[in-house]
Design an enzyme around this catalytic site. Sequence first.
Site, PDB file in Angstrom:
ATOM      1  N   LYS A 206       0.821  -1.204   0.000  1.00  0.00           N
ATOM      2  CA  LYS A 206       0.000   0.000   0.000  1.00  0.00           C
ATOM      3  C   LYS A 206       0.860   1.262   0.000  1.00  0.00           C
ATOM      4  O   LYS A 206       2.084   1.192   0.129  1.00  0.00           O
ATOM      5  CB  LYS A 206      -0.946  -0.049   1.195  1.00  0.00           C
ATOM      6  CG  LYS A 206      -1.981  -1.176   1.072  1.00  0.00           C
ATOM      7  CD  LYS A 206      -2.970  -1.112   2.192  1.00  0.00           C
ATOM      8  CE  LYS A 206      -3.999  -2.209   2.068  1.00  0.00           C
ATOM      9  NZ  LYS A 206      -4.988  -2.114   3.157  1.00  0.00           N
TER      10      LYS A 206
ATOM     11  N   TYR B  63     -12.441  -3.512  -2.609  1.00  0.00           N
ATOM     12  CA  TYR B  63     -12.973  -3.562  -1.248  1.00  0.00           C
ATOM     13  C   TYR B  63     -14.487  -3.755  -1.219  1.00  0.00           C
ATOM     14  O   TYR B  63     -15.143  -3.407  -0.236  1.00  0.00           O
ATOM     15  CB  TYR B  63     -12.608  -2.287  -0.495  1.00  0.00           C
ATOM     16  CG  TYR B  63     -11.151  -2.211  -0.119  1.00  0.00           C
ATOM     17  CD1 TYR B  63     -10.532  -3.226   0.607  1.00  0.00           C
ATOM     18  CD2 TYR B  63     -10.382  -1.110  -0.482  1.00  0.00           C
ATOM     19  CE1 TYR B  63      -9.203  -3.154   0.957  1.00  0.00           C
ATOM     20  CE2 TYR B  63      -9.044  -1.019  -0.126  1.00  0.00           C
ATOM     21  CZ  TYR B  63      -8.457  -2.048   0.589  1.00  0.00           C
ATOM     22  OH  TYR B  63      -7.138  -1.963   0.949  1.00  0.00           O
TER      23      TYR B  63
ATOM     24  N   ASN C 130      -2.759   0.595   6.977  1.00  0.00           N
ATOM     25  CA  ASN C 130      -2.107  -0.695   6.884  1.00  0.00           C
ATOM     26  C   ASN C 130      -1.139  -0.699   5.709  1.00  0.00           C
ATOM     27  O   ASN C 130      -1.397  -0.091   4.674  1.00  0.00           O
ATOM     28  CB  ASN C 130      -3.168  -1.787   6.714  1.00  0.00           C
ATOM     29  CG  ASN C 130      -2.767  -3.052   7.403  1.00  0.00           C
ATOM     30  OD1 ASN C 130      -1.613  -3.441   7.374  1.00  0.00           O
ATOM     31  ND2 ASN C 130      -3.725  -3.688   8.039  1.00  0.00           N
TER      32      ASN C 130
ATOM     33  N   HIS D  28      -1.734  -5.540   1.775  1.00  0.00           N
ATOM     34  CA  HIS D  28      -2.962  -6.324   1.631  1.00  0.00           C
ATOM     35  C   HIS D  28      -2.553  -7.721   1.205  1.00  0.00           C
ATOM     36  O   HIS D  28      -1.711  -7.889   0.327  1.00  0.00           O
ATOM     37  CB  HIS D  28      -3.891  -5.731   0.564  1.00  0.00           C
ATOM     38  CG  HIS D  28      -5.009  -6.662   0.220  1.00  0.00           C
ATOM     39  ND1 HIS D  28      -6.124  -6.789   1.019  1.00  0.00           N
ATOM     40  CD2 HIS D  28      -5.145  -7.548  -0.788  1.00  0.00           C
ATOM     41  CE1 HIS D  28      -6.922  -7.714   0.483  1.00  0.00           C
ATOM     42  NE2 HIS D  28      -6.349  -8.183  -0.607  1.00  0.00           N
TER      43      HIS D  28
ATOM     44  N   GLU E  36      -8.911 -11.038  -6.945  1.00  0.00           N
ATOM     45  CA  GLU E  36      -8.086  -9.840  -6.839  1.00  0.00           C
ATOM     46  C   GLU E  36      -7.020  -9.783  -7.935  1.00  0.00           C
ATOM     47  O   GLU E  36      -6.753  -8.716  -8.487  1.00  0.00           O
ATOM     48  CB  GLU E  36      -7.466  -9.764  -5.449  1.00  0.00           C
ATOM     49  CG  GLU E  36      -8.523  -9.504  -4.386  1.00  0.00           C
ATOM     50  CD  GLU E  36      -8.076  -9.761  -2.968  1.00  0.00           C
ATOM     51  OE1 GLU E  36      -6.909 -10.181  -2.762  1.00  0.00           O
ATOM     52  OE2 GLU E  36      -8.879  -9.542  -2.047  1.00  0.00           O
TER      53      GLU E  36
END
Length: 141
Positions: free
Chosen positions: A3, A43, A106, A109, A120
């Site tokens: 991220k 998401y 965070n 992922h 994904e």
Amino acid sequence: MLKPGVVNRRIVGEVINRLERKGLRLVGLKMMQITPELASNHYAEHEGKSFFNDLCSYITSAPVVAMVWEGDNCVTLVRKIVGATNPADAMPGTIRGDFCAHTNYNVIHASDSDESAKREIGLFFKDEEIFDWDDSLKNWI
């Protein structure tokens, strides 16, 4: 996926190195700017939750590094290396335990199942962006 916090803190190589040292095989890698639409799709299972907008806002705030890894029990191994989602619960030595202080920011992922990983990967990679290469170390790891 690494991220924005990982990219901005310049620790991309260190995080990738941890996954490589475990013996996982990197078969897809690219830096990209995630659009709001792609963030919403990624998401989707969190839509309607109080933190959904914050998730989408963070992941679109700067480039990310999308990755595809392979290996025996890959999802389980990656989740162990990554650590608990809540940084307060993430053990030292895990990626989140060492580099993450706030759940909202965070650093990584990791797919939670083979089915999620497949979905994904389809969001972030075209088939021709995944490389099947001969790993000459496969018998040693």
